[in-house]
Design a protein around this motif. Structure first.
Motif, PDB file in Angstrom:
ATOM      1  N   ASP A 256       0.832  -1.231  -0.172  1.00 50.50           N
ATOM      2  CA  ASP A 256      -0.019  -0.117  -0.067  1.00 50.50           C
ATOM      3  C   ASP A 256       0.785   1.560   0.068  1.00 50.50           C
ATOM      4  O   ASP A 256       0.836   2.040   0.927  1.00 50.50           O
ATOM      5  CB  ASP A 256      -0.969  -0.032   1.272  1.00 50.50           C
ATOM      6  N   LEU A 257       1.535   1.482  -0.747  1.00 51.03           N
ATOM      7  CA  LEU A 257       2.592   2.401  -1.061  1.00 51.03           C
ATOM      8  C   LEU A 257       2.184   3.852  -1.050  1.00 51.03           C
ATOM      9  O   LEU A 257       0.925   4.007  -1.777  1.00 51.03           O
ATOM     10  CB  LEU A 257       3.736   2.314  -2.197  1.00 51.03           C
ATOM     11  N   LEU A 258       2.453   4.798  -0.075  1.00 51.72           N
ATOM     12  CA  LEU A 258       2.022   6.060   0.164  1.00 51.72           C
ATOM     13  C   LEU A 258       0.308   6.039   0.073  1.00 51.72           C
ATOM     14  O   LEU A 258      -0.229   7.053  -0.224  1.00 51.72           O
ATOM     15  CB  LEU A 258       2.450   7.087  -1.337  1.00 51.72           C
ATOM     16  N   GLY A 259      -0.272   5.050   0.337  1.00 53.85           N
ATOM     17  CA  GLY A 259      -1.366   4.916   0.611  1.00 53.85           C
ATOM     18  C   GLY A 259      -2.511   4.891  -0.698  1.00 53.85           C
ATOM     19  O   GLY A 259      -3.482   5.199  -0.650  1.00 53.85           O
ATOM     20  N   LEU A 260      -1.870   4.557  -1.679  1.00 51.69           N
ATOM     21  CA  LEU A 260      -2.126   4.694  -3.273  1.00 51.69           C
ATOM     22  C   LEU A 260      -2.780   3.352  -3.579  1.00 51.69           C
ATOM     23  O   LEU A 260      -3.298   3.119  -4.645  1.00 51.69           O
ATOM     24  CB  LEU A 260      -1.411   4.934  -3.926  1.00 51.69           C
ATOM     25  N   SER A 261      -2.968   2.254  -2.603  1.00 49.29           N
ATOM     26  CA  SER A 261      -3.661   1.188  -2.943  1.00 49.29           C
ATOM     27  C   SER A 261      -3.133   0.350  -4.068  1.00 49.29           C
ATOM     28  O   SER A 261      -1.973  -0.071  -3.959  1.00 49.29           O
ATOM     29  CB  SER A 261      -5.304   1.374  -2.941  1.00 49.29           C
ATOM     30  N   TRP A 262      -3.872   0.278  -5.027  1.00 47.89           N
ATOM     31  CA  TRP A 262      -3.473  -0.402  -6.296  1.00 47.89           C
ATOM     32  C   TRP A 262      -2.984   0.348  -7.304  1.00 47.89           C
ATOM     33  O   TRP A 262      -2.318  -0.334  -8.238  1.00 47.89           O
ATOM     34  CB  TRP A 262      -4.815  -1.161  -6.704  1.00 47.89           C
ATOM     35  N   ARG A 263      -3.096   1.547  -7.240  1.00 44.58           N
ATOM     36  CA  ARG A 263      -2.631   2.367  -8.296  1.00 44.58           C
ATOM     37  C   ARG A 263      -0.915   2.268  -8.603  1.00 44.58           C
ATOM     38  O   ARG A 263      -0.454   2.112  -9.752  1.00 44.58           O
ATOM     39  CB  ARG A 263      -2.718   3.776  -7.732  1.00 44.58           C
ATOM     40  N   PRO A 264      -0.074   1.831  -7.671  1.00 43.47           N
ATOM     41  CA  PRO A 264       1.373   1.953  -7.954  1.00 43.47           C
ATOM     42  C   PRO A 264       1.683   0.579  -8.863  1.00 43.47           C
ATOM     43  O   PRO A 264       2.521   0.506  -9.542  1.00 43.47           O
ATOM     44  CB  PRO A 264       1.855   1.490  -6.806  1.00 43.47           C
ATOM     45  N   VAL A 265       0.429  -0.405  -8.932  1.00 46.20           N
ATOM     46  CA  VAL A 265       0.601  -1.622  -9.816  1.00 46.20           C
ATOM     47  C   VAL A 265       0.688  -1.009 -11.400  1.00 46.20           C
ATOM     48  O   VAL A 265       1.960  -1.488 -12.194  1.00 46.20           O
ATOM     49  CB  VAL A 265      -0.533  -2.446  -9.674  1.00 46.20           C
ATOM     50  N   PHE A 266       0.219   0.020 -11.649  1.00 46.53           N
ATOM     51  CA  PHE A 266       0.710   0.702 -12.996  1.00 46.53           C
ATOM     52  C   PHE A 266       1.598   1.842 -12.800  1.00 46.53           C
ATOM     53  O   PHE A 266       2.212   1.919 -13.873  1.00 46.53           O
ATOM     54  CB  PHE A 266      -0.905   1.357 -13.381  1.00 46.53           C
ATOM     55  N   LEU A 267       1.498   2.734 -11.844  1.00 45.93           N
ATOM     56  CA  LEU A 267       2.440   3.794 -11.802  1.00 45.93           C
ATOM     57  C   LEU A 267       4.170   3.278 -11.815  1.00 45.93           C
ATOM     58  O   LEU A 267       4.868   4.080 -12.042  1.00 45.93           O
ATOM     59  CB  LEU A 267       2.353   4.667 -10.554  1.00 45.93           C
ATOM     60  N   ILE A 268       4.203   2.172 -11.564  1.00 43.18           N
ATOM     61  CA  ILE A 268       5.459   1.363 -11.300  1.00 43.18           C
ATOM     62  C   ILE A 268       6.299   1.545 -12.637  1.00 43.18           C
ATOM     63  O   ILE A 268       7.504   1.756 -12.941  1.00 43.18           O
ATOM     64  CB  ILE A 268       5.658   0.281 -10.768  1.00 43.18           C
ATOM     65  N   ASN A 269       5.472   1.638 -13.762  1.00 43.10           N
ATOM     66  CA  ASN A 269       6.042   1.355 -15.095  1.00 43.10           C
ATOM     67  C   ASN A 269       6.433   2.884 -15.547  1.00 43.10           C
ATOM     68  O   ASN A 269       7.185   2.951 -16.397  1.00 43.10           O
ATOM     69  CB  ASN A 269       4.657   1.291 -16.049  1.00 43.10           C
ATOM     70  N   ILE A 270       6.234   3.990 -14.882  1.00 39.44           N
ATOM     71  CA  ILE A 270       6.390   5.322 -15.372  1.00 39.44           C
ATOM     72  C   ILE A 270       7.955   5.734 -15.197  1.00 39.44           C
ATOM     73  O   ILE A 270       8.628   5.921 -16.167  1.00 39.44           O
ATOM     74  CB  ILE A 270       5.683   6.225 -14.837  1.00 39.44           C
ATOM     75  N   PRO A 271       8.521   5.431 -14.129  1.00 41.18           N
ATOM     76  CA  PRO A 271      10.079   5.724 -14.077  1.00 41.18           C
ATOM     77  C   PRO A 271      10.823   4.794 -14.736  1.00 41.18           C
ATOM     78  O   PRO A 271      11.961   5.206 -15.447  1.00 41.18           O
ATOM     79  CB  PRO A 271      10.345   5.447 -12.312  1.00 41.18           C
ATOM     80  N   ILE A 272      10.623   3.487 -14.898  1.00 40.78           N
ATOM     81  CA  ILE A 272      11.111   2.474 -15.750  1.00 40.78           C
ATOM     82  C   ILE A 272      10.994   2.957 -17.225  1.00 40.78           C
ATOM     83  O   ILE A 272      11.952   3.008 -17.978  1.00 40.78           O
ATOM     84  CB  ILE A 272      10.779   1.177 -15.630  1.00 40.78           C
ATOM     85  N   GLY A 273       9.841   2.983 -17.679  1.00 40.55           N
ATOM     86  CA  GLY A 273       9.597   3.621 -18.960  1.00 40.55           C
ATOM     87  C   GLY A 273      10.113   4.913 -19.448  1.00 40.55           C
ATOM     88  O   GLY A 273      10.922   5.011 -20.631  1.00 40.55           O
TER      89      GLY A 273
END
Length: 473
Positions: A167-184
């Motif tokens: 539950d990173l930063l209280g964002l629940s499921w959203r980091p599942v997708f946001l993790i792609n941003i810095p990598i991309g």
């Protein structure tokens, strides 16, 4: 006559180049499964219905399957380097939209957009490897590519479980997708400097008729396979599958006569290519359904959390990775036998695992058997797809890449639709798993026979520049 093909660009730093390409493949492969772990959390947070969540999970796979062949051809038109970077940028932007989606409707649309980016970038990866690597270097690169292609699905489950649980930063499921941003963003920053320019065939054209026919055929096949089982296999499912089969036949006939074919059928004419691709597709389809049903069994029958169920596959990943990275150093005679022995080892490892551990998970037995199954999977895929590519002319790199990318998707969807229903129809999870793995073992024996035809029986050398049949101009 055969069109001239530009030689590989010299001075390319192939290690960093391959790292960029495989980063894109990891992102695309993971996102096919990472959402499955987060599906329940998404449903609760967005107050979504079951159908909407099914679209979030399966819409990605459906869109990728429909678009892969067309997107591979686009790589010929604009250059594979440019197509890869465009797809990577599109995928990264769509991942941001997924992570910020205010409701499930936006999330579904963003997932479709994300899948379109994945469909554009993934076929370019294999085509670029085939173009810029030769001999043993290509075989090693294909080994790494194969490892990423297969294990990205399992890695998605593990990463999804870790991210949702944290539950990173209280964002629940959203980091599942946001993790792609810095990598991309990082891959997009270094990609233009590390990827060499790709030649563009100025005479190439997109075949509109082929695009329409193939898109309709793929949709008619994948939609009922993905959604039909959950709806009780209604009549429309079988009608749609029949239409898909008919449209596929129409597509093959159309492509054989097209001046600028969407999928050059010359890529499957060399002896050994068709049985080799069939074996690869069967192995990948068996892996997909084995992963799904064993994960479900670990959670529903043995009480594992989604995260721990994903971590249970680490030995499988280690076995697959070890053989994918080492098979090129084996004697040539053994390399030719691996594609035949691999599916048999996969079947033996999976079968013994289910027989011995389906009622009580015993790590002392499960770990070596998963290592065996993973190593068998790698042996049945990596050396064989490397062999298949050597049989095909370099000018057909995008066509064989499209087939290599599309086949596993269709095989996975078909296996899940067919054998998944066998699992759910069984009186217990243990019985269902046993029935599924029995069918998987039979299919893997078939894959071994196909692999034998492609390797032990093909005899002849790799592509030497000849052509059995002149293309019509």
């Amino acid at each position: 006559m055969i069109s001239p093909v530009s030689p590989p660009v010299t001075g390319v730093r192939r290690g960093p180049m391959l790292a960029v390409l495989l980063t894109g493949q990891v992102m695309a492969s993971m996102d096919g499964s990472i959402v499955s772990v987060a599906a329940q959390t998404i449903r609760e947070d967005l107050h979504a219905g079951g159908t909407a969540i099914q679209l979030v999970v399966s819409g990605y796979l459906l869109t990728v399957g429909v678009l892969l062949v067309t997107c591979a051809r686009i790589g010929d038109l604009v250059g594979q380097r440019r197509a890869f970077l465009l797809g990577l940028g599109w995928f990264t932007g769509a991942s941001l939209l997924c992570g910020l989606a205010p409701d499930v409707g936006v999330l579904v649309l963003a997932r479709v957009a994300q899948a379109a980016g994945a469909a554009l970038l993934t076929p370019q990866i294999f085509a670029l490897i085939q173009t810029h690597w030769q001999g043993e270097a290509r075989r090693r690169a294909i080994g790494l590519y194969s490892m990423v292609l297969a294990l990205g699905v399992a890695l998605g489950q593990v990463v999804g479980g870790l991210v949702v649980s944290a539950d990173l930063l209280g964002l629940s499921w959203r980091p599942v997708f946001l993790i792609n941003i810095p990598i991309g963003v990082l891959a997009l920053a270094v990609g233009p400097r590390l990827l060499p320019p790709s030649p563009v065939d100025a005479r190439a054209r997109l075949d509109p008729g082929g695009v329409v026919i193939l898109t309709a055929a793929m949709a008619a096949i994948t939609v009922p396979l993905i959604f039909g089982p959950d709806l009780g296999r209604p009549l429309w499912m079988w009608i749609s599958l029949a239409c898909g089969a008919a449209l596929s036949a129409v597509f093959v006939r159309h492509e054989s006569r097209a001046r600028h074919p969407l999928l050059d059928l010359a890529s499957v004419r060399p002896r050994g290519v068709r049985p080799g691709l069939a074996a690869c597709w069967i192995v990948m389809g068996c892996y997909t359904v084995f992963l799904l049903t064993l994960t479900l069994h670990l959670q529903t029958a043995l009480g594992y959390s989604p995260l721990w169920a994903g971590l249970a596959f680490v030995p499988y990943a280690l076995g697959f990775g070890a053989l994918s990275l080492s098979w090129t150093r084996y004697p040539r005679g053994l390399q030719r036998v691996l594609p035949v022995a691999g599916p048999v080892a996969f079947a033996a490892g999976a079968g013994l695992l289910v027989l011995l551990c389906r009622d009580e998970w015993r790590p002392d037995l499960a770990v070596p058997l998963l290592l065996l199954a993973g190593g068998g999977h790698a042996a049945g895929y990596s050396p064989l797809i490397a062999r298949v590519t050597t049989l095909v002319e370099p000018r057909l790199a995008s066509a064989i890449s499209a087939l290599n990318a599309t086949g596993p998707v269709l095989a996975g969807v078909t296996a899940v639709a067919g054998l998944g229903s066998v699992y759910f129809a069984a009186p217990s999870s243990a019985d269902g798993l046993l029935r599924v793995v029995g069918a998987v073992a039979a299919l893997l024996v078939g894959a071994a026979l196909c692999a034998g035809r492609a390797t032990l029986g093909s005899g002849g050398p790799a592509f030497t520049g000849g052509s059995r049949r002149r293309r019509r101009t």
